[in-house]
Motif scaffolding. Sequence first.
Motif, short mmCIF file in Angstrom:
data_model
loop_
_atom_site.label_atom_id
_atom_site.label_comp_id
_atom_site.label_asym_id
_atom_site.label_seq_id
_atom_site.Cartn_x
_atom_site.Cartn_y
_atom_site.Cartn_z
N PHE A 1 -10.17 57.66 -17.58
CA PHE A 1 -8.89 56.98 -17.53
C PHE A 1 -8.86 55.86 -18.56
O PHE A 1 -9.83 55.10 -18.68
CB PHE A 1 -8.64 56.38 -16.15
N GLY A 2 -7.75 55.72 -19.28
CA GLY A 2 -7.56 54.58 -20.16
C GLY A 2 -8.38 54.62 -21.43
O GLY A 2 -9.14 55.55 -21.70
N LEU B 1 -2.48 46.70 -19.08
CA LEU B 1 -3.74 46.09 -19.46
C LEU B 1 -4.46 45.62 -18.21
O LEU B 1 -3.90 44.91 -17.39
CB LEU B 1 -3.49 44.90 -20.40
N VAL B 2 -5.73 46.04 -18.07
CA VAL B 2 -6.48 45.67 -16.88
C VAL B 2 -7.91 45.33 -17.26
O VAL B 2 -8.51 45.97 -18.11
CB VAL B 2 -6.46 46.82 -15.84
N GLY C 1 -11.11 44.48 -29.22
CA GLY C 1 -11.36 43.05 -29.24
C GLY C 1 -11.23 42.37 -27.90
O GLY C 1 -11.38 41.15 -27.79
N LEU C 2 -10.94 43.12 -26.84
CA LEU C 2 -10.76 42.53 -25.52
C LEU C 2 -11.69 43.21 -24.52
O LEU C 2 -12.02 44.39 -24.66
CB LEU C 2 -9.31 42.71 -25.04
N ASP C 3 -12.10 42.44 -23.53
CA ASP C 3 -12.92 43.01 -22.46
C ASP C 3 -12.01 43.62 -21.41
O ASP C 3 -12.07 43.28 -20.23
CB ASP C 3 -13.81 41.91 -21.86
N SER C 4 -11.13 44.49 -21.86
CA SER C 4 -10.11 45.08 -21.00
C SER C 4 -9.85 46.51 -21.42
O SER C 4 -10.29 46.96 -22.47
CB SER C 4 -8.80 44.27 -21.06
N TRP C 5 -9.07 47.21 -20.55
CA TRP C 5 -8.72 48.59 -20.82
C TRP C 5 -7.22 48.77 -20.77
O TRP C 5 -6.53 48.09 -20.02
CB TRP C 5 -9.39 49.51 -19.79
N LEU C 6 -6.73 49.67 -21.62
CA LEU C 6 -5.31 50.00 -21.63
C LEU C 6 -5.10 51.33 -20.92
O LEU C 6 -5.79 52.31 -21.21
CB LEU C 6 -4.79 50.10 -23.07
N LEU C 7 -4.17 51.34 -20.00
CA LEU C 7 -3.78 52.54 -19.29
C LEU C 7 -2.36 52.92 -19.68
O LEU C 7 -1.52 52.05 -19.89
CB LEU C 7 -3.84 52.33 -17.78
N SER C 8 -2.09 54.20 -19.79
CA SER C 8 -0.71 54.63 -19.97
C SER C 8 0.04 54.40 -18.65
O SER C 8 -0.57 54.20 -17.59
CB SER C 8 -0.65 56.11 -20.37
N LEU C 9 1.36 54.46 -18.70
CA LEU C 9 2.14 54.28 -17.48
C LEU C 9 1.80 55.37 -16.46
O LEU C 9 1.71 55.09 -15.26
CB LEU C 9 3.64 54.32 -17.81
N GLU C 10 1.61 56.60 -16.95
CA GLU C 10 1.28 57.70 -16.04
C GLU C 10 -0.08 57.47 -15.37
O GLU C 10 -0.23 57.69 -14.15
CB GLU C 10 1.27 59.04 -16.79
#
Length: 223
Positions: free
Chosen positions: A54-55, A36-37, A60-69
């Motif tokens: 990417f991601g 989470l970034v 609901g969040l002002d954020s982005w989810l990235l996979s581990l890769e």
Amino acid sequence: MAGDSRASRSPRRRRVEADATGEQLPIGTLCGRSVLVRLGEGCRLFELRRDRCFGSKAGGLDSWLLSLEEALFLMSEMQVLEVDVSDSPRKMASSSEAFFRECCKLVPAFPQRYAAYRHYRLVGWVVRPDALKFGADFLLYDGRQDEVHAEYAVIIANSSLLWKDVVMASRLEQTVAKDLLLVSFPELPLPEPTAAVSLPEFLSSPHAQVTELAVRRWNQHAQ
């Protein structure tokens, strides 16, 4: 079915460059098997997320989810991200080496998953990890995800993959106008996840050697 050792065509090659602006890098937080970034407009990672897909937006969040890769690629190849894998906020964010070892602990097959992901990113494909609904590991796009359809569904093959599974996967991909791409690696025992194997050592070893097989339906010539 017929196997083809080459994909139907190569994507437009795009040069992958590291961020050299000197700006403070965003720090992601490891959340299960995602990172989470929070991104601010104008930073290099924000632009890459938009232009290279990417991601995904964290609901609901002002954020982005990235996979581990994705996260490891952005750390080690693009140098635009750090990931904090520690329990204490006082500790420094991890290096790509430490993050790689952490990912190996979380996902035993991670080394070769990352090798496949990195391979396709470096030759210019937009690689998306949200391919489970297509029965695949990754989707390959020759452009932005909102502008083109995925051309290939990628499955990372291993010794437990049966031919009937390949046939079923190929039929599924045909219904959504995609070709199936099998990726395999040499049948060699991987190092233990806790072993002190560096990321460059792994990527330069036979363990990371990618073999590709495009699977398509064979139409018999009419008599």
